[in-house]
Design an enzyme around this catalytic site. Sequence first.
Site, PDB file in Angstrom:
ATOM      1  N   SER A 183       0.843  -1.195   0.000  1.00 51.05           N
ATOM      2  CA  SER A 183       0.000   0.000   0.000  1.00 51.05           C
ATOM      3  C   SER A 183       0.877   1.243   0.000  1.00 51.05           C
ATOM      4  CB  SER A 183      -0.900   0.008   1.238  1.00 51.05           C
ATOM      5  OG  SER A 183      -1.532   1.267   1.404  1.00 51.05           O
ATOM      6  N   TYR A 235      -2.639  -0.648  10.217  1.00 51.05           N
ATOM      7  CA  TYR A 235      -2.657  -0.984   8.794  1.00 51.05           C
ATOM      8  C   TYR A 235      -1.363  -0.548   8.109  1.00 51.05           C
ATOM      9  CZ  TYR A 235      -4.104  -1.113   3.902  1.00 51.05           C
ATOM     10  OH  TYR A 235      -4.164  -1.364   2.549  1.00 51.05           O
TER      11      TYR A 235
END
Length: 250
Positions: free
Chosen positions: A142, A156
Amino acid sequence: MVLRKNILITGASSGLGEGMARQYAARGRNLALAARRADRLDALAAELRKAYPGITVVTRKLDVNDHDQVFAVFEEFREELGSLDRVIVNAGLGKGQRVGTGRFDANRQTLQTNFLAAAAQIEAAVGIFRKQKEGHLVVVSSFSALRAFPGNLTAYAASKAGVSALTEGTRIELMKTPIKVTQLLPGFIESEMNVDISKIPLATKAEAGAQALVKAIEAEKAKAFVPSWPWSALAKVFRFVPVSVLKKFA
């Protein structure tokens, strides 16, 4: 460029995984699809077989946090298709919560799924590639892996930073072998984690995002920001963004 005919995708029942499966089916590739939700996975497989009768689509129910099962399912896919030419480690979770608010359960699950489970998938894939003496490992990280984030993104971002480091280390180790390794760093792409993208800046619709992901995968570069514009440009300046700006993400 080597044609990767047999492609394994985890987390393929929805979101980015489903989108990539559709893109590759349209390109005539054989698919090994794994996910927790077998009903949705089987429905997708049936749809793709009907639309593209020339391809083979095999499925397995898989919870990537069951690490022994990861190794078993990957090997079953290899045996069924004859080889695995590309493995896309895509299964992930985005349900982190603010640190210290009594939701360690959510943060633990995010870290376990996005890092430890990804590590198991990487191990299983590279083990098969070493035996085959070829293959292409793709790991979906990501853009958030580049910096620490506050709020619900803390766990995350940490999990994605960890898997990015693991992927890069794996790539360096395999540099003098026929095994290729690609790290994808998507920006905001419509998925189950980003259901309503209307209020998210620079967000990309699901189909366009899947197309961009597949384009980046096919190039087989070491690292790719997806979509390339604007995320490649943003990556160059993102390290200099002050913490006061990052705090707004909370």
